[in-house]
Every structure is written in C-alpha cells, then in structure tokens.
Design a protein around this motif. Structure first.
Motif, PDB file in Angstrom:
ATOM      1  N   UNK A  58     -12.846   7.562  48.480  1.00 37.14           N
ATOM      2  CA  UNK A  58     -11.971   8.529  47.796  1.00 37.14           C
ATOM      3  C   UNK A  58     -10.641   8.679  48.532  1.00 37.14           C
ATOM      4  N   UNK A  59     -10.682   8.725  49.857  1.00 37.61           N
ATOM      5  CA  UNK A  59      -9.433   8.818  50.618  1.00 37.61           C
ATOM      6  C   UNK A  59      -8.569   7.579  50.426  1.00 37.61           C
ATOM      7  N   UNK A  60      -9.210   6.415  50.349  1.00 33.81           N
ATOM      8  CA  UNK A  60      -8.450   5.182  50.150  1.00 33.81           C
ATOM      9  C   UNK A  60      -7.752   5.171  48.798  1.00 33.81           C
ATOM     10  N   UNK A  61      -8.469   5.542  47.737  1.00 32.04           N
ATOM     11  CA  UNK A  61      -7.872   5.513  46.402  1.00 32.04           C
ATOM     12  C   UNK A  61      -6.908   6.669  46.172  1.00 32.04           C
ATOM     13  N   UNK A  62      -7.061   7.771  46.921  1.00 33.04           N
ATOM     14  CA  UNK A  62      -6.236   8.961  46.684  1.00 33.04           C
ATOM     15  C   UNK A  62      -5.019   9.040  47.604  1.00 33.04           C
ATOM     16  N   UNK A  63      -4.815   8.048  48.464  1.00 30.05           N
ATOM     17  CA  UNK A  63      -3.630   8.079  49.314  1.00 30.05           C
ATOM     18  C   UNK A  63      -2.380   7.965  48.449  1.00 30.05           C
ATOM     19  N   UNK A  64      -1.340   8.736  48.760  1.00 29.50           N
ATOM     20  CA  UNK A  64      -0.119   8.665  47.945  1.00 29.50           C
ATOM     21  C   UNK A  64       0.477   7.256  47.872  1.00 29.50           C
ATOM     22  N   UNK A  65       0.316   6.474  48.934  1.00 24.97           N
ATOM     23  CA  UNK A  65       0.863   5.114  48.907  1.00 24.97           C
ATOM     24  C   UNK A  65       0.097   4.217  47.936  1.00 24.97           C
ATOM     25  N   UNK A  66      -1.158   4.562  47.643  1.00 25.74           N
ATOM     26  CA  UNK A  66      -1.992   3.736  46.779  1.00 25.74           C
ATOM     27  C   UNK A  66      -2.058   4.235  45.338  1.00 25.74           C
ATOM     28  N   UNK A  67      -1.260   5.240  44.991  1.00 24.23           N
ATOM     29  CA  UNK A  67      -1.316   5.774  43.628  1.00 24.23           C
ATOM     30  C   UNK A  67      -1.013   4.715  42.578  1.00 24.23           C
ATOM     31  N   UNK A  68      -0.006   3.890  42.835  1.00 23.49           N
ATOM     32  CA  UNK A  68       0.365   2.874  41.845  1.00 23.49           C
ATOM     33  C   UNK A  68      -0.790   1.907  41.590  1.00 23.49           C
ATOM     34  N   UNK A  69      -1.441   1.471  42.645  1.00 20.77           N
ATOM     35  CA  UNK A  69      -2.566   0.561  42.495  1.00 20.77           C
ATOM     36  C   UNK A  69      -3.775   1.229  41.860  1.00 20.77           C
ATOM     37  N   UNK A  70      -4.038   2.483  42.240  1.00 19.10           N
ATOM     38  CA  UNK A  70      -5.175   3.206  41.676  1.00 19.10           C
ATOM     39  C   UNK A  70      -4.983   3.446  40.181  1.00 19.10           C
ATOM     40  N   UNK A  71      -3.797   3.850  39.793  1.00 18.01           N
ATOM     41  CA  UNK A  71      -3.518   4.104  38.373  1.00 18.01           C
ATOM     42  C   UNK A  71      -3.570   2.796  37.588  1.00 18.01           C
TER      43      UNK A  71
END
Length: 154
Positions: A58-71
């Motif tokens: 959850x921390x990995x996917x919720x990091x602000x730097x990873x928002x573009x990739x998660x979305x």
C-alpha cells in the motif's frame, strides 16, 4: 546485504506472482483474452502483497511519486474488465514501467529488495535441496546411488 526470512507466506506470494506473470503472458498469446489477463493481474497483485506485505504494498502504490503509475495501472485494469483488453494492457504496461522503473525503486524500495531477495532465496533453496553429490557403487548385482541427502537402491 538485506537479511531476509523466507517463510511459507512469502513462498506462496512468489508462487502467486509467478502464476500472475504466466497467466498474463498466456492472455497476450491468446490474442488478449480478458479472462486470462484479469486473472494474471489479480494473481500478480495478490502475490506482491503476500511477498512484501500489505503495508509495504500500500505504501508503494500510494507514494505521491507513484500516483501516475498507480492510476495508469488501475485504469488499465478497469479497461480490461469492461472488455477493452488491448487498450487496458497498453495502459497497464505504461503503469508497470512507471511504477517499477529504477528511479522509483532506487529511493524507497526496501520492498523491491525484499522481493528480489525472496526470489533469490527460493532459487538457492531449491538448488541446495536438489543438488547432491552422487556416487554410484556396485554392491553385488544392484547399484546404489548415494546422495548427500539420501541413499536409494536402483
């Protein structure tokens, strides 16, 4: 070097991740079969959660730097489920590349280090159990295959 305990949950997680990659590969081979692709995605995410832990995932996917990739990954999965597997896989691939790129992993990727260490430990454990020094001796008319772990009559 990261010390890593390999318990049964992490072994199951790595197995699920492997099956996820396998089902995704089959889904692409079978002309973007949405059932196989969806199953591959679900198994991959479940395996990742079991391998590195729910909190780390959850921390990995919720990091602000990873928002573009998660979305991108989430929208791609949604497109896959509603019946557009080609466009969904393009978005998922983009999201996967953004999420797991080296710059993203270099900063806060203890979870990725744990995942790669778990894969390495499983391979080494398997090789250690399978590898043995075998000696064939003739005892009368039967042959004995003696390994470091056990001895069997052939």
């Amino acid at each position: 070097m990261v010390s890593f305990e390999l318990n049964d949950t992490k072994k199951i997680g790595i197995g699920l991740t492997g099956f996820g990659v396998f089902f995704s590969f089959l889904g692409i081979i079978f002309f973007f079969d949405k059932g196989l692709l969806a199953m591959g995605n679900i198994l991959f995410i479940a395996g990742l959660m079991l391998t590195i832990g729910l909190k780390s995932t959850m921390l990995f996917f919720a990091k602000p730097k990873n928002y573009k990739g998660t979305i991108s990954f989430g929208v791609g999965f949604f497109l896959l489920l509603i019946g557009w597997p080609f466009f969904g896989m393009i978005l998922e691939a983009y999201g996967f590349i953004v999420l797991f790129s080296s710059s993203s992993l270099a900063e806060a990727s203890n979870s990725w280090v744990d995942f790669s260490a778990a894969c390495r430990d499983i391979v080494l454990y398997w090789l250690q159990r399978k590898a043995c020094t075998c000696v064939i001796t003739n005892s009368g008319d039967k042959y004995l295959l003696a390994c470091a772990t056990n001895a069997k009559k052939i």
